[in-house]
Design an enzyme around this catalytic site. Structure first.
Site, PDB file in Angstrom:
ATOM      1  N   CYS A 127      14.255  10.070 -22.260  1.00  0.00           N
ATOM      2  CA  CYS A 127      15.528  10.444 -22.887  1.00  0.00           C
ATOM      3  C   CYS A 127      16.172  11.633 -22.159  1.00  0.00           C
ATOM      4  CB  CYS A 127      15.250  10.778 -24.351  1.00  0.00           C
ATOM      5  SG  CYS A 127      16.555  11.654 -25.210  1.00  0.00           S
ATOM      6  N   CYS A 155      17.252  14.550 -24.328  1.00  0.00           N
ATOM      7  CA  CYS A 155      16.066  15.301 -24.770  1.00  0.00           C
ATOM      8  C   CYS A 155      15.673  16.320 -23.709  1.00  0.00           C
ATOM      9  CB  CYS A 155      14.880  14.360 -25.012  1.00  0.00           C
ATOM     10  SG  CYS A 155      15.160  13.136 -26.313  1.00  0.00           S
TER      11      CYS A 155
END
Length: 108
Positions: free
Chosen positions: A33, A36
């Site tokens: 991600c 993230c």
């Protein structure tokens, strides 16, 4: 990852987060991600800034599907602040540092 951040799993979540003596901020993330990874340095910084007052934890959603499911985590990154075993508030997505700081301060 900062030494002030703990790694939690489905099996350690209750002990390390829900039964924590201090508020706990949990970063639900995954290695693939990009958003993230974008907020990871901010989460590290908050862990250092609020060390001793807030427990900061990371949970990999790929390795630990039960807990994110229980708290309705649909998108990542999701930051959820817990206090006394209850959800105080949450943020979804790569949000600015000031929003993460405000979220933490709600639990203090």
């Amino acid at each position: 990852m900062s030494e002030n951040i703990i790694d939690v799993t489905d099996s350690t979540f209750e002990t390390l987060v829900l039964k924590s003596d201090t508020p706990a901020l949990v970063d639900f993330w995954a290695s693939w991600c990009a958003p993230c990874r974008a907020i990871a340095p901010i989460v590290d910084e908050m862990a250092t800034q609020f060390n001793g007052r807030v427990r900061v934890a990371k949970m990999n959603v790929d390795d630990n599907p039960a807990t994110p499911g229980r708290y309705g985590v649909r998108g990542i990154p999701t930051l959820i602040l817990f206090k006394d075993g209850k959800v105080v508030d949450q943020l979804v997505g790569a949000v600015p540092k000031n929003q993460i700081k405000e979220l933490i301060e709600k639990g203090l």
